[in-house]
Design a protein around this motif. Structure first.
Motif, PDB file in Angstrom:
ATOM      1  N   PRO A  92      38.573  30.822  47.698  1.00 50.07           N
ATOM      2  CA  PRO A  92      37.187  31.246  47.953  1.00 50.07           C
ATOM      3  C   PRO A  92      36.473  30.351  48.957  1.00 50.07           C
ATOM      4  O   PRO A  92      36.758  29.163  49.078  1.00 50.07           O
ATOM      5  N   GLU A 118      36.499  37.658  49.726  1.00 49.74           N
ATOM      6  CA  GLU A 118      36.235  36.803  48.568  1.00 49.74           C
ATOM      7  C   GLU A 118      36.769  37.431  47.285  1.00 49.74           C
ATOM      8  O   GLU A 118      37.269  36.734  46.406  1.00 49.74           O
ATOM      9  N   ARG A 168      39.590  35.793  44.689  1.00 48.67           N
ATOM     10  CA  ARG A 168      39.322  35.542  43.275  1.00 48.67           C
ATOM     11  C   ARG A 168      40.204  36.342  42.325  1.00 48.67           C
ATOM     12  O   ARG A 168      40.348  35.976  41.164  1.00 48.67           O
ATOM     13  N   THR A 169      40.755  37.444  42.807  1.00 46.80           N
ATOM     14  CA  THR A 169      41.540  38.308  41.922  1.00 46.80           C
ATOM     15  C   THR A 169      43.030  38.308  42.242  1.00 46.80           C
ATOM     16  O   THR A 169      43.802  39.001  41.590  1.00 46.80           O
TER      17      THR A 169
END
Length: 342
Positions: A158, A67, A71-72
């Protein structure tokens, strides 16, 4: 939320199921496939009950790392570095097996560790290679690659919201504290303050690598040729099986390191091609998982007395692993231009 194939929007329940599947696959790959613990091997109730602890211990960080990458914008360099950081913390701080010269329940531990002991560090070279690489590949990366292939949406997106991430973080912390406390109470060797500090420093360095090199823009895909996924699976399976057979000696450490480096270089070169896709990544992961499942048969055969139901467990897990690998390779979406960032 992005739409899936055919414009269908995947349900939140389906994304949660993917997270749950990874939560379960990671601990099975990390612990149960090798059937190394005769106290639970071949005992379905004990195996299922054990997931209460090893699920949060391995499954939670596997989902969290995946996750975080989603997200990054981390690509596989970042995931592998984060998996390495997890492995160092798990083996160096939580269960402290990395530094133990004796371990409860394993009479052979000290003798095997002594073969490749590095006295100034208090670390066995063979154990360091097997424990850390084991966490990187089988606890985190291979499960992530297999389960991600079942998510047919483009890119890495995600699966969970903030509440789910917080719950997983709390479960991981609780399981880690429980294992740490149990190991201390069982009389295992304790890592020194300097060893723990060194482990934490190394983990922090790997996290830094993940957030720098693991997020850098990758070069444009090449036109290089890549074997079909089935061929990739076969070639990596041979290498992974060979790695599993190396002895716990300095020669074994050298051979194991060489195998890992060669496979890493070849897979890295393949992954730079525009033809590389999630099916190929699933093939690499699947080969590692199947090789690990085969080790379970040797573990049961060499245990005296042999645990009742051990071979039955091996067979069920091997068949299940093969089914997951086939499903992942069939479901994996075609290669895209952001192959390295998957």
């Amino acid at each position: 939320m992005s739409t899936g194939p055919g414009g269908l929007r995947p349900s939140r329940a389906r994304l949660r199921l993917l997270a749950l599947l990874l939560f379960l696959v990671a601990p099975v790959c990390a612990e149960y496939l090798t059937a190394y613990d005769p106290e639970v091997t071949g005992q379905p109730a004990a195996l299922i009950g054990g997931l209460v602890i090893i699920g949060p211990l391995y499954g939670a960080p596997a989902v969290l790392i995946r996750e975080l990458a989603a997200r990054t914008g981390m690509h596989w360099t970042g995931i592998l570095a984060m998996a390495g950081a997890f492995g160092v913390v798990q083996a160096g701080v939580v269960d402290q097996s990395l530094f133990a010269q004796h371990y409860p329940g394993y009479a052979w531990w000290g003798q095997v560790a002594a073969r490749t002991l590095i006295p100034p560090l208090g670390v066995s070279g063979a154990f360091a290679l097997n424990f850390l690489l084991g966490h990187v590949i089988w606890s985190i990366s291979a499960p992530v690659a297999l389960v991600e292939a079942l998510d047919r949406r483009p890119g890495r997106q995600p699966w969970l919201g903030r509440v789910g991430l917080v719950v997983l973080g709390v479960l991981w912390a609780l399981a880690s504290v429980l294992v740490w406390s149990d190991i201390r109470g069982a009389g295992s060797d304790q890592a020194s303050a300097a060893q723990i500090a060194a482990a934490l420093a190394l983990a922090a360095a790997l996290v830094a690598v993940a957030f720098t090199f693991g997020r850098r823009r990758l070069p444009a895909p090449t036109e290089g040729r890549v074997p079909r996924p089935a061929m990739v699976l076969g070639l990596v399976l041979v290498a992974a099986a060979g790695y599993q057979a190396i002895p716990s000696t300095w020669l074994g450490v050298a051979l194991g390191t060489a195998v890992v480096l060669v496979v890493a270089l070849v897979v890295t070169r393949w992954s730079r091609s525009a033809s590389w896709g999630p099916r190929h990544a699933a093939a690499v992961a699947g080969a590692a998982v199947v090789a690990r499942a085969l080790v379970g048969f040797q573990s049961v055969a060499s245990t005296d007395p042999q645990p009742p139901g051990g071979f039955a467990q091996n067979t069920v897990l091997l068949v299940t692993a093969l089914a997951l690998v086939v499903a992942a390779m069939r479901a994996g979406r075609p290669a895209t231009q952001d192959v390295g960032g998957e």
